[in-house]
Every structure is written in C-alpha cells, then in structure tokens.
Design a protein around this motif. Structure first.
Motif, PDB file in Angstrom:
ATOM      1  N   THR A  99       0.817  -1.146   0.100  1.00  0.00           N
ATOM      2  CA  THR A  99       0.022   0.189   0.049  1.00  0.00           C
ATOM      3  C   THR A  99       0.842   1.215   0.150  1.00  0.00           C
ATOM      4  O   THR A  99       2.269   1.069   0.183  1.00  0.00           O
ATOM      5  CB  THR A  99      -0.858  -0.098   1.192  1.00  0.00           C
ATOM      6  N   GLY A 100       0.345   2.450  -0.389  1.00  0.00           N
ATOM      7  CA  GLY A 100       1.189   3.505  -0.207  1.00  0.00           C
ATOM      8  C   GLY A 100       0.360   4.910  -0.372  1.00  0.00           C
ATOM      9  O   GLY A 100      -0.895   5.005  -0.568  1.00  0.00           O
ATOM     10  N   THR A 101       0.977   6.132  -0.263  1.00  0.00           N
ATOM     11  CA  THR A 101       0.365   7.209  -0.228  1.00  0.00           C
ATOM     12  C   THR A 101       1.502   8.422  -0.747  1.00  0.00           C
ATOM     13  O   THR A 101       2.608   8.145  -0.531  1.00  0.00           O
ATOM     14  CB  THR A 101      -0.161   7.715   0.979  1.00  0.00           C
ATOM     15  N   LYS A 107       1.578  -0.993  -6.865  1.00  0.00           N
ATOM     16  CA  LYS A 107       2.017  -2.006  -7.774  1.00  0.00           C
ATOM     17  C   LYS A 107       3.452  -1.909  -7.776  1.00  0.00           C
ATOM     18  O   LYS A 107       3.936  -0.999  -8.232  1.00  0.00           O
ATOM     19  CB  LYS A 107       1.208  -2.181  -9.025  1.00  0.00           C
ATOM     20  N   GLU A 108       4.123  -3.002  -7.772  1.00  0.00           N
ATOM     21  CA  GLU A 108       5.744  -2.904  -8.010  1.00  0.00           C
ATOM     22  C   GLU A 108       5.823  -3.307  -9.530  1.00  0.00           C
ATOM     23  O   GLU A 108       5.398  -4.243  -9.975  1.00  0.00           O
ATOM     24  CB  GLU A 108       6.336  -4.116  -7.268  1.00  0.00           C
ATOM     25  N   ILE A 109       6.495  -2.360 -10.367  1.00  0.00           N
ATOM     26  CA  ILE A 109       6.588  -2.607 -11.544  1.00  0.00           C
ATOM     27  C   ILE A 109       8.180  -3.067 -11.718  1.00  0.00           C
ATOM     28  O   ILE A 109       9.211  -2.228 -11.424  1.00  0.00           O
ATOM     29  CB  ILE A 109       6.798  -1.206 -12.435  1.00  0.00           C
ATOM     30  N   GLU A 110       8.525  -4.563 -11.814  1.00  0.00           N
ATOM     31  CA  GLU A 110       9.776  -4.940 -11.881  1.00  0.00           C
ATOM     32  C   GLU A 110      10.358  -4.627 -13.378  1.00  0.00           C
ATOM     33  O   GLU A 110       9.837  -4.684 -14.186  1.00  0.00           O
ATOM     34  CB  GLU A 110       9.584  -6.549 -11.884  1.00  0.00           C
ATOM     35  N   ARG A 111      11.629  -4.610 -13.283  1.00  0.00           N
ATOM     36  CA  ARG A 111      12.473  -4.347 -14.263  1.00  0.00           C
ATOM     37  C   ARG A 111      13.849  -5.202 -14.266  1.00  0.00           C
ATOM     38  O   ARG A 111      14.455  -5.040 -13.181  1.00  0.00           O
ATOM     39  CB  ARG A 111      12.883  -2.677 -14.388  1.00  0.00           C
ATOM     40  N   GLU A 112      14.153  -5.555 -15.440  1.00  0.00           N
ATOM     41  CA  GLU A 112      15.561  -6.713 -15.522  1.00  0.00           C
ATOM     42  C   GLU A 112      16.677  -5.672 -15.137  1.00  0.00           C
ATOM     43  O   GLU A 112      17.058  -4.671 -15.840  1.00  0.00           O
ATOM     44  CB  GLU A 112      15.424  -7.103 -16.775  1.00  0.00           C
ATOM     45  N   VAL A 171       4.017   2.197  -8.159  1.00  0.00           N
ATOM     46  CA  VAL A 171       2.940   3.135  -8.548  1.00  0.00           C
ATOM     47  C   VAL A 171       1.779   2.851  -7.851  1.00  0.00           C
ATOM     48  O   VAL A 171       1.221   1.657  -7.738  1.00  0.00           O
ATOM     49  CB  VAL A 171       3.021   3.194 -10.280  1.00  0.00           C
ATOM     50  N   ASP A 172       0.680   3.774  -7.848  1.00  0.00           N
ATOM     51  CA  ASP A 172      -0.606   3.366  -7.416  1.00  0.00           C
ATOM     52  C   ASP A 172      -1.325   2.693  -8.443  1.00  0.00           C
ATOM     53  O   ASP A 172      -1.089   2.731  -9.590  1.00  0.00           O
ATOM     54  CB  ASP A 172      -1.378   4.915  -7.490  1.00  0.00           C
ATOM     55  N   ASN A 173      -2.185   1.721  -7.955  1.00  0.00           N
ATOM     56  CA  ASN A 173      -2.705   0.540  -8.847  1.00  0.00           C
ATOM     57  C   ASN A 173      -4.174   1.136  -9.010  1.00  0.00           C
ATOM     58  O   ASN A 173      -4.792   0.241  -9.438  1.00  0.00           O
ATOM     59  CB  ASN A 173      -2.661  -0.747  -8.014  1.00  0.00           C
ATOM     60  N   ASN A 174      -4.599   2.146  -8.627  1.00  0.00           N
ATOM     61  CA  ASN A 174      -6.048   2.419  -8.587  1.00  0.00           C
ATOM     62  C   ASN A 174      -6.081   3.891  -9.589  1.00  0.00           C
ATOM     63  O   ASN A 174      -5.373   4.569  -9.144  1.00  0.00           O
ATOM     64  CB  ASN A 174      -6.627   2.550  -7.360  1.00  0.00           C
ATOM     65  N   SER A 208      -4.421   5.220 -13.520  1.00  0.00           N
ATOM     66  CA  SER A 208      -3.697   4.781 -12.349  1.00  0.00           C
ATOM     67  C   SER A 208      -2.354   4.828 -12.719  1.00  0.00           C
ATOM     68  O   SER A 208      -1.960   4.768 -14.054  1.00  0.00           O
ATOM     69  CB  SER A 208      -3.931   3.246 -11.941  1.00  0.00           C
ATOM     70  N   GLY A 209      -1.192   4.775 -11.755  1.00  0.00           N
ATOM     71  CA  GLY A 209       0.109   4.792 -12.242  1.00  0.00           C
ATOM     72  C   GLY A 209       0.687   3.186 -12.976  1.00  0.00           C
ATOM     73  O   GLY A 209       1.486   3.455 -13.814  1.00  0.00           O
ATOM     74  N   ALA A 210      -0.134   2.491 -12.166  1.00  0.00           N
ATOM     75  CA  ALA A 210      -0.038   1.004 -13.026  1.00  0.00           C
ATOM     76  C   ALA A 210      -0.392   0.989 -14.590  1.00  0.00           C
ATOM     77  O   ALA A 210       0.286   0.372 -15.334  1.00  0.00           O
ATOM     78  CB  ALA A 210      -0.718  -0.050 -12.308  1.00  0.00           C
TER      79      ALA A 210
END
Length: 441
Positions: A70-72, A199-204, A211-214, A374-376
């Motif tokens: 979660t986050g803000t 949401k965690e945006i994974e990058r290799e 980023v916010d998922n909503n 959303s950021g996602a």
C-alpha cells in the motif's frame, strides 16, 4: 643690556609652562561626540522563514504487508511522518554495503513489515540532525534518498532502519529507539492498511518502480499570481542597493547592476537570475555544508516563498535545486520557472536563480475535479509504447503542469502524469504514450 638675560629667561619659562599646559589639555581633552545613528541594513524577510524539515520532505511512502504493497503521496501524511520522527534516538549508524545491486535493493524493500520513504534528492545525514537524535556526533559525509523502516520486531522499543543511496549504491543501517512504539504502530502503520494498493513494476537488472494501482481523482486549481517586487530582491542581494542601476532592455528583460554583480529579470518566465562573478570557485563543497549554506542563504531573506522542497544536488558544481510543490505534488512548467537553484562560490553565493512570484492562496479562482489513470496503467502503456523506454526512467510521478494567463494574471495547475529521467521531467501526453486515452490528464 643688563636686562636682556633675565627677560630671555622669563620668556623661556613662560613658553615651557605654556607647552606643559597645552600638553595637559591635549591629554585630558574629551570631545563631545554627537550620537551617530545606526545605519546597518534592516533585515528583509520576503516571506516567513522555514525549518529544515519543511524543505526536506519525502514525496512518497509505501508499506509492505503480507498481502502486498500500500502507499500514499498525501501531503498531510508526509508532514505527519516527519513529525513522528521527532525525538527518535539513532543508537548506531554503520555501513553495510557500498556496492548495492538493484535486485538486493528490491529485496530489502519487498520484505514484509517494512515501509519505504522516498526522497527526491540525496539527503545528507546531517540534515536529519534537527529531527533524529544521533548518538554518534560525527556523522558520515554521505547521503541517502530512501529510508526503510522495519517494524517486524515492534514488541521491543527498537526499529531497524536502513538508508539507501541510489547515487552511491550504498547501504547504512541503524537501530532506532522509539519513545512510544504503540503510538508509532497506531498512527503510522495501522492507517497504512487502508491506503490505496501500490504495484511493483519490476525491471530486469534495475530497481523496481512503485506506483498507485487505482484510478484516482485530483484537483485542477487556478490561483491568482502574487508577483514579488524585484526591489525586495535588489535590497537583499546587493551590498549597497543605493548604487544599483536599473536598465529595461526590452518588454521582457530588466537588468540591475552595481558594477560587481548582476541581477536579470525575465518577465515572461517570471524568473530572477543573480550572479556575483568574483565568487566563482571550483573547490568542491561537501553535501552537508552545501545544503546548510544554501538553506540558510535562502531562509535568511525568507526566500522560500511557496512550498519549495529540496530536489537535487550537483556537488561538481556546488549546486542545490529546490522544486515547487502544490498540495504535496511537484509542479512543472514550460511557461514559467518552478525551480530555485543556488550555486555556492568562495564563501558566498555565486549564482542564484529563482521565480519571483508567489500564489495568492487565499483567493482561489477556480477548482475542478479531474479523474486520472492509475500509475500502473501508465507503466503498462510505457511498456508497450515506443517513445519512452521503461528501463530508461527513474520514476513515474503524479504532479501539476503549470500554465499562466498573463492578461487575467492567473496560474492554472493541471494534474497529470510525468516521468523523471536523469533529473529532467517529461509530461505524459497521449501523443507521448502513443494513442489517445481518456483520463490520462
């Protein structure tokens, strides 16, 4: 002739006595000094002064619970968090790793029962001296831009805190004694369970983005401009304002000079540019002293005329940057300047660039609710787009894009998404992302 010698003796005696009397009068003379009025320059405050913790403030916090993140980015949440830190006792501070890999950083952040606090710029440990109570009086001359708090052992009175520097790829760790652990859990951790999911945006082979998922609602603001008279800055920046000459070069350019320094105004960008060439220096200043000197220079004349926050440091140039914020979100613009910059020289300011406007926060001309993606969703569109590679960016941020109406003397703050890359911002328009989609901005 017989009286000549006695007369000469009398005259000589009188001259000697006169000399003695005059000498005595000179030694004992006290002139009647008139009162000289104190001509020292009066202290000029353009706006109220601020504390260091007002300038150094995180822009985002995420929490890892068993079920996810979660986050803000709430402005009030960031304020309250900095207040919570007041009085924490840092019992030790030790280096753990000076060659961090991106995967290791992701593991530290992704562990359960940890919160990560994100700062825009690299913060010297000494800048937290007014917030934390460090047991070690001599703090390391290094920085961090992420602070991770592990509350998994909250049954004790201690927390484990990690400090990550993205620039230096370093990790420090400390044990922190909290005055009231129950209060920390109730006021910081428990409310975080109700924050929006992130949401965690994974990058290799890179650190993840969070980023916010909503979808979210933000407010479009319109404010009246409160222009700060350049005369105030002239009186602050020049040693003797009385000898400063003003020259209007064009409809959008004015110059002030005293022969030693120069202040230039761009009335379109609402920017002020001051340079004192004699102070230019190539000697590198340590980040802690650089931040202290820059902060005190601006604060002494009340130069934080809005919510400006420390954004970045360039120690090669002795440069500090402060970004304008509104409602806890960064403000960017191609129309007016929204950043303050100081470059420190030889024992004094060398270069000072800043806006000379403020906002009349008491008079809100307009307010409108806007719905944003959303950021996602933004991250997903960057993945499939061709204009900006997700691997090349440092952050995806929600902010305000500022435009001005000179005729009506108003500023409009439009909420929208940006990416940060190498310290620069890019506004994410439908064209940049590839294809039109409602709710982007």
């Amino acid at each position: 002739m017989k009286y000549i010698e006695p007369v000469k003796s009398v005259v000589l005696f009188l001259l000697v006595m006169l000399s003695v009397i005059l000498t005595f009068l000179i030694w004992t003379y006290t002139p009647d000094y008139k009162y000289i009025e104190n001509t020292e320059r009066k202290e000029i405050l353009i706006k109220p002064q601020k504390e260091m913790e007002d300038i150094i403030r995180p822009y985002k916090t995420i929490f890892r619970f068993d079920e996810g993140f979660t986050g803000t980015v709430s402005n009030n949440a960031m304020k309250n968090l900095m207040k919570t830190f007041k009085g924490w006792n840092v019992l030790d501070l030790e280096p753990v790793n000076n060659n961090l890999s991106p995967n290791y950083v992701n593991q530290i952040i992704g562990a359960d029962h940890r919160m990560t606090i994100f700062f825009t710029g690299e913060v010297p440990f000494s800048a937290f001296n007014t917030i934390f109570q460090f047991a070690d009086k001599e703090l390391p001359e290094t920085t961090f831009n992420r602070m991770i708090i592990d509350w998994s052992n909250s049954s004790t009175k201690e927390l484990m805190v990690y400090y990550i520097s993205s620039n230096n790829q370093s990790l420090f760790r400390s044990h922190v004694s909290v005055p009231n652990m129950n209060q920390f859990i109730q006021e910081v951790i428990e409310p975080a369970k109700k924050y929006g999911t992130f949401k965690e945006i994974e990058r290799e082979n890179q650190t993840s983005l969070y980023v916010d998922n909503n979808k979210m609602e933000s407010v479009k603001f319109t404010y009246y401009i409160e222009e700060i008279t350049p005369e105030l800055f002239k009186n602050v920046l020049f040693t003797d304002p009385n000898i400063v000459r003003r020259n209007v070069e064009s409809a959008s350019s004015e110059k002030y000079t005293d022969g030693m320094s120069l202040m230039t105004l761009d009335t379109n960008l609402k920017s002020l540019n001051y340079v004192y060439p004699a102070a230019e220096s190539s000697i590198r200043i340590e980040p802690s002293k650089l931040l202290k000197d820059s902060f005190e220079f601006i604060n002494e004349h009340g130069g934080y005329t809005a919510d400006f926050r420390y954004a970045s440091t360039n120690t090669n140039k002795n440069q500090m940057d402060y970004q304008l914020y509104l409602q806890g979100l960064p403000v960017y613009s191609n129309h007016v300047i929204t950043r303050m910059t100081t470059i420190w020289g030889d024992s004094r300011i060398f270069h000072y660039k800043r806006p000379y406007f403020s906002l009349d926060m008491d008079i809100e001309a307009e307010k409108e609710i806007k719905e944003l993606s959303s950021g996602a969703d933004i991250a997903e569109r960057l993945k499939v787009g061709n204009n900006i590679a997700l691997a090349d960016i440092d952050e995806i941020v929600l902010g305000y894009y500022l435009t001005q109406n000179q005729e009506l003397n108003i500023f409009t703050f439009e909420p929208c998404w940006f990416v940060i890359r190498n310290g620069s911002w890019i506004k994410l328009t439908p064209e940049v992302l590839g294809g039109v989609k409602n709710g982007l901005e």
